[in-house]
Design an enzyme around this catalytic site. Structure first.
Site, mmCIF file in Angstrom:
data_model
loop_
_atom_site.group_PDB
_atom_site.id
_atom_site.type_symbol
_atom_site.label_atom_id
_atom_site.label_comp_id
_atom_site.label_asym_id
_atom_site.label_seq_id
_atom_site.Cartn_x
_atom_site.Cartn_y
_atom_site.Cartn_z
ATOM 1 N N TYR A 160 -15.803 1.059 8.368
ATOM 2 C CA TYR A 160 -14.338 1.173 8.453
ATOM 3 C C TYR A 160 -13.927 1.743 9.808
ATOM 4 C CZ TYR A 160 -9.696 3.271 7.759
ATOM 5 O OH TYR A 160 -8.386 3.648 7.910
ATOM 6 N N GLU A 196 -10.526 8.832 11.310
ATOM 7 C CA GLU A 196 -11.936 8.496 11.048
ATOM 8 C C GLU A 196 -12.636 8.044 12.335
ATOM 9 O OE1 GLU A 196 -14.117 8.329 8.094
ATOM 10 O OE2 GLU A 196 -12.681 9.920 7.718
ATOM 11 N N GLN A 250 -8.655 -2.963 4.545
ATOM 12 C CA GLN A 250 -9.571 -2.445 3.510
ATOM 13 C C GLN A 250 -9.737 -1.006 3.940
ATOM 14 O OE1 GLN A 250 -11.606 -0.752 1.475
ATOM 15 N NE2 GLN A 250 -13.262 -1.077 2.925
ATOM 16 N N SER A 256 -6.882 5.546 13.017
ATOM 17 C CA SER A 256 -7.269 6.566 12.030
ATOM 18 C C SER A 256 -8.094 7.687 12.648
ATOM 19 C CB SER A 256 -8.094 5.878 10.940
ATOM 20 O OG SER A 256 -8.764 6.837 10.150
ATOM 21 N N ARG A 308 -0.748 7.536 -3.495
ATOM 22 C CA ARG A 308 -2.080 7.351 -2.938
ATOM 23 C C ARG A 308 -2.942 6.564 -3.934
ATOM 24 N NH1 ARG A 308 -5.274 6.931 1.522
ATOM 25 N NH2 ARG A 308 -6.079 8.936 2.202
ATOM 26 N N GLY A 333 0.815 -1.214 0.000
ATOM 27 C CA GLY A 333 0.000 0.000 0.000
ATOM 28 C C GLY A 333 0.846 1.260 0.000
ATOM 29 N N ASP A 357 -2.357 -13.302 4.969
ATOM 30 C CA ASP A 357 -3.578 -12.486 4.888
ATOM 31 C C ASP A 357 -4.068 -12.219 6.307
ATOM 32 O OD1 ASP A 357 -5.862 -12.290 2.319
ATOM 33 O OD2 ASP A 357 -6.405 -11.675 4.348
ATOM 34 N N LEU A 358 -4.560 -11.011 6.513
ATOM 35 C CA LEU A 358 -5.073 -10.675 7.854
ATOM 36 C C LEU A 358 -6.322 -11.479 8.206
ATOM 37 C CD1 LEU A 358 -4.384 -6.854 7.745
ATOM 38 C CD2 LEU A 358 -3.581 -8.386 9.557
HETATM 39 P P1 NAP Z 1 -3.686 1.368 1.226
HETATM 40 O O1 NAP Z 1 -2.841 2.090 0.235
HETATM 41 O O2 NAP Z 1 -5.120 1.109 0.907
HETATM 42 O O3 NAP Z 1 -2.965 -0.020 1.548
HETATM 43 C C1 NAP Z 1 -3.614 -1.029 2.250
HETATM 44 C C2 NAP Z 1 -2.731 -2.259 2.274
HETATM 45 O O4 NAP Z 1 -3.421 -3.305 2.985
HETATM 46 C C3 NAP Z 1 -2.393 -2.836 0.879
HETATM 47 O O5 NAP Z 1 -1.070 -3.286 0.896
HETATM 48 C C4 NAP Z 1 -3.353 -3.998 0.777
HETATM 49 O O6 NAP Z 1 -2.915 -5.019 -0.094
HETATM 50 C C5 NAP Z 1 -3.349 -4.496 2.219
HETATM 51 N N1 NAP Z 1 -4.462 -5.376 2.529
HETATM 52 C C6 NAP Z 1 -5.766 -5.214 2.215
HETATM 53 N N2 NAP Z 1 -6.478 -6.269 2.644
HETATM 54 C C7 NAP Z 1 -5.625 -7.117 3.249
HETATM 55 C C8 NAP Z 1 -5.748 -8.381 3.854
HETATM 56 N N3 NAP Z 1 -6.929 -9.019 3.911
HETATM 57 N N4 NAP Z 1 -4.644 -8.970 4.384
HETATM 58 C C9 NAP Z 1 -3.433 -8.353 4.298
HETATM 59 N N5 NAP Z 1 -3.252 -7.143 3.706
HETATM 60 C C10 NAP Z 1 -4.325 -6.547 3.192
HETATM 61 O O7 NAP Z 1 -3.675 2.126 2.632
HETATM 62 P P2 NAP Z 1 -2.659 3.244 3.191
HETATM 63 O O8 NAP Z 1 -3.158 4.583 2.794
HETATM 64 O O9 NAP Z 1 -1.266 2.841 2.877
HETATM 65 O O10 NAP Z 1 -2.922 3.128 4.762
HETATM 66 C C11 NAP Z 1 -2.160 2.227 5.572
HETATM 67 C C12 NAP Z 1 -2.940 1.924 6.853
HETATM 68 O O11 NAP Z 1 -3.170 3.143 7.561
HETATM 69 C C13 NAP Z 1 -4.315 1.308 6.651
HETATM 70 O O12 NAP Z 1 -4.546 0.444 7.730
HETATM 71 C C14 NAP Z 1 -5.262 2.486 6.714
HETATM 72 O O13 NAP Z 1 -6.542 2.066 7.125
HETATM 73 C C15 NAP Z 1 -4.566 3.328 7.771
HETATM 74 N N6 NAP Z 1 -4.757 4.778 7.695
HETATM 75 C C16 NAP Z 1 -4.539 5.431 6.519
HETATM 76 C C17 NAP Z 1 -4.649 6.811 6.487
HETATM 77 C C18 NAP Z 1 -4.376 7.584 5.219
HETATM 78 O O14 NAP Z 1 -4.766 8.763 5.168
HETATM 79 N N7 NAP Z 1 -3.696 7.014 4.238
HETATM 80 C C19 NAP Z 1 -4.960 7.515 7.655
HETATM 81 C C20 NAP Z 1 -5.157 6.804 8.848
HETATM 82 C C21 NAP Z 1 -5.029 5.430 8.853
HETATM 83 P P3 NAP Z 1 -3.254 -4.996 -1.690
HETATM 84 O O15 NAP Z 1 -2.161 -4.164 -2.311
HETATM 85 O O16 NAP Z 1 -3.194 -6.431 -2.036
HETATM 86 O O17 NAP Z 1 -4.610 -4.375 -1.848
HETATM 87 O O1 F7E Z 2 -12.370 11.136 1.147
HETATM 88 C C1 F7E Z 2 -15.004 13.396 -0.057
HETATM 89 C C2 F7E Z 2 -15.424 12.264 0.847
HETATM 90 O O2 F7E Z 2 -11.847 8.836 0.355
HETATM 91 C C3 F7E Z 2 -12.112 12.415 1.678
HETATM 92 C C4 F7E Z 2 -8.585 6.876 4.161
HETATM 93 O O3 F7E Z 2 -7.198 6.817 3.950
HETATM 94 O O4 F7E Z 2 -8.407 8.935 5.375
HETATM 95 C C5 F7E Z 2 -9.018 8.324 4.255
HETATM 96 O O5 F7E Z 2 -10.436 8.373 4.369
HETATM 97 C C6 F7E Z 2 -13.346 13.273 1.577
HETATM 98 C C7 F7E Z 2 -14.622 12.606 2.109
HETATM 99 O O6 F7E Z 2 -10.623 9.823 2.374
HETATM 100 C C8 F7E Z 2 -15.169 12.181 -3.473
HETATM 101 O O7 F7E Z 2 -16.836 12.260 1.058
HETATM 102 C C9 F7E Z 2 -15.853 13.918 -2.369
HETATM 103 O O8 F7E Z 2 -15.333 13.507 2.883
HETATM 104 O O9 F7E Z 2 -10.090 10.644 0.135
HETATM 105 P P1 F7E Z 2 -11.195 10.066 0.910
HETATM 106 P P2 F7E Z 2 -11.332 9.543 3.781
HETATM 107 O O10 F7E Z 2 -12.694 9.026 3.635
HETATM 108 O O11 F7E Z 2 -11.159 10.790 4.587
HETATM 109 C C10 F7E Z 2 -8.700 8.340 6.629
HETATM 110 C C11 F7E Z 2 -7.952 9.077 7.700
HETATM 111 C C12 F7E Z 2 -8.494 6.872 6.646
HETATM 112 O O12 F7E Z 2 -8.159 6.286 7.667
HETATM 113 C C13 F7E Z 2 -8.928 6.116 5.443
HETATM 114 O O13 F7E Z 2 -8.290 4.847 5.378
HETATM 115 O O14 F7E Z 2 -13.606 13.538 0.203
HETATM 116 N N1 F7E Z 2 -15.192 13.129 -1.496
HETATM 117 N N2 F7E Z 2 -15.858 13.357 -3.585
HETATM 118 C C14 F7E Z 2 -14.744 12.042 -2.154
HETATM 119 N N3 F7E Z 2 -14.024 10.983 -1.752
HETATM 120 C C15 F7E Z 2 -13.712 10.038 -2.663
HETATM 121 N N4 F7E Z 2 -12.962 8.963 -2.282
HETATM 122 N N5 F7E Z 2 -14.121 10.128 -3.965
HETATM 123 C C16 F7E Z 2 -14.861 11.187 -4.426
HETATM 124 O O15 F7E Z 2 -15.209 11.240 -5.592
#
Ligand code: NAP
Ligand code: F7E
Length: 327
Positions: A152, A130, A86, A128, A187, A11, A61-62
């Protein structure tokens, strides 16, 4: 040589963390899922300066506790980073049970695998912002109550408290990083910042005319992913395990991001953006803004890249056609 085990290595965060740890001289082990096509594009673009010979991938796998137990036993990691999930909030409404299984129970399976194998590994949980959902106070810090608004977020709250419970009950060195949104050229394409930047670049080059989005009024605290993975590592280098908010302290609306991205290439967003209900959520998180003062004081961590710079990094990557390799 220290050993790290990373779930979610393929990821966004997994790829940056891998790069960071390899540069620090770690042996890095990653868990990857089986899929019909082998896609490791983010790992393929790891900087050539780092020693990839110390990177090892394992199927697991988780959702499969036995694979986690075997890998923890065999690898004997010093540090475990649980980034696998996910991670798409809107999609979690379509697949709530799967999301709960992987993001919630998956974390518990991994914690239990560490405990059962008598491992001394330090554990990082990807919590998160969230979890704050319908926010009770602004800005949000480590004491702000949770009010999750999606399957989520509910799964992440479960995983968060299981992590704290394993720390308090079984003495695991386990930390939760409550990370606010963090973005990058790596991303996923269906998260809003990348979707906008990619769409704007395609409109600029004449490939398309419009992008379709959902709620433009939601506000997020967007930071830069490479800086956030350093905070994960810092948490595991402390004397005691604790939980930390990682954020920029700024909040901006999706509309502001859209306006700024179109302005970056000299276009008027109103001529190119359409609305579609399908991109909205049954329950929205309207406002997120993090208070990272604990991380600043205890970890010495501070964000350098904020809204404008982040947008420029992401737009440049799209315009130059190197969205994944750009660090
Ligand atoms: P991401 O790009 O969606 O990556 C998710 C990773 O999890 C991918 O490597 C995916 O593998 C793997 N995965 C999905 N289902 C799995 C399963 N069943 N078993 C093992 N691995 C699995 O997410 P990210 O943005 O790097 O975020 C990393 C972590 O931080 C996540 O837990 C996310 O919820 C959390 N988080 C993200 C944000 C953010 O803003 N990015 C903020 C707060 C928390 P595949 O490549 O095979 O799909
Ligand atoms: O949405 C709005 C949508 O999907 C941001 C994940 O990494 O951060 C992420 O979650 C905002 C929301 O991120 C579209 O409604 C409008 O309000 O980029 P997003 P997220 O939902 O904030 C948190 C911290 C995590 O932990 C999660 O894993 O944007 N929005 N129009 C849209 N969002 C998407 N995806 N697509 C649109 O077309």
């Amino acid at each position: 040589m220290k050993k790290a085990l990373i779930t979610g290595i393929s990821g966004q965060d997994g790829s940056y963390l891998t790069e960071f740890l390899l540069k620090k001289g770690y042996e890095v082990h990653g868990i990857v899922r089986r899929s019909s096509t082998v896609v490791r594009s983010r790992l393929d673009f790891i900087s050539p300066e780092v020693n990839r010979q110390n990177l090892f991938l394992h199927y697991g796998d988780l959702s499969d506790g036995s694979s986690l137990f075997k890998l923890v036993n065999r690898i004997k990691p010093d540090e475990v980073y649980n980034l696998g999930a996910q991670s798409h909030v809107r999609i979690s409404f379509d697949i709530p049970l799967y999301t709960a299984d992987v993001d919630g129970l998956g974390t518990l399976r991994l914690l239990d695998a560490i405990r059962d194998s008598h491992s001394q590994a330090k554990f990082y949980q990807a919590s998160s912002s969230e979890m704050f959902g319908l926010v009770q106070t602004t800005p949000q810090n480590e004491s702000t109550p949770f009010h999750p608004r999606s399957p989520y977020a509910c799964a992440k709250v479960f995983a968060h408290y299981q992590t704290i419970n394993y720390r308090e009950s079984h003495g695991l060195f386990a930390c939760c990083g409550i990370l606010f949104n963090h973005e990058s050229p790596r991303r996923g394409e269906n998260f809003v910042t990348r979707k906008i930047c990619k769409g704007v670049a395609e409109i600029k080059s004449g490939k398309r005319q419009k992008i379709t989005l959902g709620n433009l009024d939601a506000r997020r605290d967007w930071g830069y992913a490479p800086e956030y993975v350093e905070a994960m590592w810092l948490m595991l280098q402390q004397q005691t395990a604790d939980d930390y908010v990682i954020a920029t302290g700024e909040t901006h609306s999706v509309k502001e991001f859209v306006e700024a991205a179109f302005a970056y290439v000299g276009l008027n967003w109103q001529e190119h953006v359409e609305f579609d209900q399908k991109y909205t959520r049954p329950a929205e998180v309207d406002l997120l803004q993090g208070d990272y003062s604990k991380a600043k004081q205890k970890l010495g961590w501070e964000p350098k890249v904020k809204f404008k710079d982040l947008l420029a990094i992401m737009m440049e990557a799209e315009l130059t056609g190197e969205p994944v390799s750009r660090l």
